[in-house]
Design a protein around this motif. Structure first.
Motif, PDB file in Angstrom:
ATOM      1  N   HIS A  82       1.259  10.293  10.177  1.00  0.00           N
ATOM      2  CA  HIS A  82       2.567  10.495   9.550  1.00  0.00           C
ATOM      3  C   HIS A  82       2.504  11.751   8.688  1.00  0.00           C
ATOM      4  O   HIS A  82       1.632  11.876   7.818  1.00  0.00           O
ATOM      5  CB  HIS A  82       2.944   9.282   8.688  1.00  0.00           C
ATOM      6  CG  HIS A  82       4.316   9.394   8.088  1.00  0.00           C
ATOM      7  ND1 HIS A  82       5.454   9.043   8.774  1.00  0.00           N
ATOM      8  CD2 HIS A  82       4.727   9.811   6.862  1.00  0.00           C
ATOM      9  CE1 HIS A  82       6.508   9.239   8.005  1.00  0.00           C
ATOM     10  NE2 HIS A  82       6.100   9.705   6.834  1.00  0.00           N
ATOM     11  N   TYR A  83       3.449  12.672   8.941  1.00  0.00           N
ATOM     12  CA  TYR A  83       3.498  13.924   8.204  1.00  0.00           C
ATOM     13  C   TYR A  83       4.860  14.060   7.506  1.00  0.00           C
ATOM     14  O   TYR A  83       5.749  13.204   7.676  1.00  0.00           O
ATOM     15  CB  TYR A  83       3.281  15.115   9.144  1.00  0.00           C
ATOM     16  CG  TYR A  83       2.005  15.022   9.947  1.00  0.00           C
ATOM     17  CD1 TYR A  83       0.764  15.285   9.362  1.00  0.00           C
ATOM     18  CD2 TYR A  83       2.035  14.672  11.286  1.00  0.00           C
ATOM     19  CE1 TYR A  83      -0.407  15.209  10.101  1.00  0.00           C
ATOM     20  CE2 TYR A  83       0.870  14.590  12.037  1.00  0.00           C
ATOM     21  CZ  TYR A  83      -0.344  14.863  11.437  1.00  0.00           C
ATOM     22  OH  TYR A  83      -1.501  14.782  12.169  1.00  0.00           O
ATOM     23  N   SER A  86       7.625  13.993  10.026  1.00  0.00           N
ATOM     24  CA  SER A  86       7.620  12.939  11.044  1.00  0.00           C
ATOM     25  C   SER A  86       8.999  12.357  11.297  1.00  0.00           C
ATOM     26  O   SER A  86       9.282  11.871  12.404  1.00  0.00           O
ATOM     27  CB  SER A  86       6.653  11.823  10.629  1.00  0.00           C
ATOM     28  OG  SER A  86       5.328  12.295  10.595  1.00  0.00           O
ATOM     29  N   SER A 117      -4.327   1.304   7.112  1.00  0.00           N
ATOM     30  CA  SER A 117      -2.929   0.872   7.079  1.00  0.00           C
ATOM     31  C   SER A 117      -2.042   2.016   7.556  1.00  0.00           C
ATOM     32  O   SER A 117      -2.205   3.157   7.119  1.00  0.00           O
ATOM     33  CB  SER A 117      -2.516   0.450   5.661  1.00  0.00           C
ATOM     34  OG  SER A 117      -3.256  -0.675   5.229  1.00  0.00           O
ATOM     35  N   ASP A 118      -1.107   1.704   8.447  1.00  0.00           N
ATOM     36  CA  ASP A 118      -0.155   2.702   8.926  1.00  0.00           C
ATOM     37  C   ASP A 118       0.921   2.951   7.876  1.00  0.00           C
ATOM     38  O   ASP A 118       1.054   2.219   6.894  1.00  0.00           O
ATOM     39  CB  ASP A 118       0.482   2.237  10.239  1.00  0.00           C
ATOM     40  CG  ASP A 118      -0.504   2.214  11.385  1.00  0.00           C
ATOM     41  OD1 ASP A 118      -1.468   3.011  11.344  1.00  0.00           O
ATOM     42  OD2 ASP A 118      -0.336   1.396  12.303  1.00  0.00           O
ATOM     43  N   HIS A 119       1.704   3.989   8.123  1.00  0.00           N
ATOM     44  CA  HIS A 119       2.763   4.347   7.184  1.00  0.00           C
ATOM     45  C   HIS A 119       3.816   3.250   7.070  1.00  0.00           C
ATOM     46  O   HIS A 119       4.436   3.085   6.012  1.00  0.00           O
ATOM     47  CB  HIS A 119       3.419   5.662   7.626  1.00  0.00           C
ATOM     48  CG  HIS A 119       4.502   6.122   6.704  1.00  0.00           C
ATOM     49  ND1 HIS A 119       4.241   6.613   5.438  1.00  0.00           N
ATOM     50  CD2 HIS A 119       5.872   6.149   6.859  1.00  0.00           C
ATOM     51  CE1 HIS A 119       5.385   6.935   4.851  1.00  0.00           C
ATOM     52  NE2 HIS A 119       6.381   6.672   5.695  1.00  0.00           N
ATOM     53  N   ASP A 120       4.024   2.485   8.156  1.00  0.00           N
ATOM     54  CA  ASP A 120       5.028   1.421   8.116  1.00  0.00           C
ATOM     55  C   ASP A 120       4.501   0.136   7.493  1.00  0.00           C
ATOM     56  O   ASP A 120       5.208  -0.884   7.478  1.00  0.00           O
ATOM     57  CB  ASP A 120       5.529   1.130   9.536  1.00  0.00           C
ATOM     58  CG  ASP A 120       4.410   0.734  10.480  1.00  0.00           C
ATOM     59  OD1 ASP A 120       3.250   0.627  10.040  1.00  0.00           O
ATOM     60  OD2 ASP A 120       4.689   0.537  11.689  1.00  0.00           O
TER      61      ASP A 120
END
Length: 231
Positions: A82-83, A86, A117-120
């Protein structure tokens, strides 16, 4: 020593010294099966207790599990990146995504062990979380790095505290207090004090005179005892 990616991992949990042979074997089998569920793992081979040699007097409370990892990068899982751009339309960010900022990348060794952990908000547990059990303090050194550390310092983890003194009871209490303090330090994954007490032992003295009446040597009696206790 600077960290070196050796391609394999050594899973070395420490348990209470009063652990039984049956429970130690059960823990070893369970952790081996759990580690093998990761797609990055090729094979898992665990050892507990000491071998039939005087050069490695490992107790039952120390597990050594060699975890061989995939050498083919394509078999490692990927992580979605994630940038700042994004959320922009993809037709605008296409040049960026295909030059320096790719949509996905291979997970690192640290992410494999400790998860990410992902951005979501989606959590991906690592090896450490999967094999964590009550009473076990996990350590994840590299095989060669671990041998070097143990030969030079006697400590199997990258960071250790040595407390010296003449009274084993006092040393045991200080070690417990030190581990409690270290768990409050940010970045500490686990802290475990080496136990000076707590192991259970059975001393058996052979009555040589009674054994001789049956034509038995001390070794004969000890062989029977060894088979009865250890299988």
């Amino acid at each position: 020593m600077p960290p070196l990616d050796e391609g394999d991992l050594l899973y070395m949990p420490t348990s209470d010294p009063s652990i039984s042979v049956t429970k130690a074997r059960q823990v070893l089998q369970q952790t081996d099966k759990l580690l093998k569920t990761f797609p990055e793992v090729v094979s898992v081979y665990g050892k507990i207790g000491r071998a039939d040699t005087a050069t490695d007097p490992a107790p039952l409370d120390m597990i050594e599990t060699v975890t061989r990892l995939q050498t083919d990068p394509s078999k490692w899982r990927t992580r979605k990146m994630h940038y700042f751009f994004s959320d922009w339309p993809r037709w605008i960010t296409w040049p960026l995504r295909h030059t320096f900022w790719h949509d996905q990348r291979k997970i690192t060794m640290e992410e494999l062990v400790y998860g990410w952990s992902d951005h979501d908000g989606t959590d991906h547990p690592g090896m450490n979380a999967v094999v964590t059990m009550p009473g076990l303090a996990n350590a994840w050194p590299m095989p060669i790095e671990n041998r070097t550390n143990m030969l030079s310092t006697g400590i199997k983890t990258p960071v250790g505290i040595k407390i010296m003194g003449p009274d084993l009871k006092v040393l045991s209490d200080l070690a417990e207090k030190a581990s409690t303090v270290m768990l409050t330090v940010n970045g500490t994954a686990s802290a475990y004090p080496e136990r000076s007490f707590g192991g259970y032992y059975m001393d058996i003295s052979v009555n040589r005179e009674q054994a001789a009446r049956y034509g038995l040597t001390t070794g004969d009696v000890q062989d029977v005892i060894s088979t009865a206790l250890g299988g």
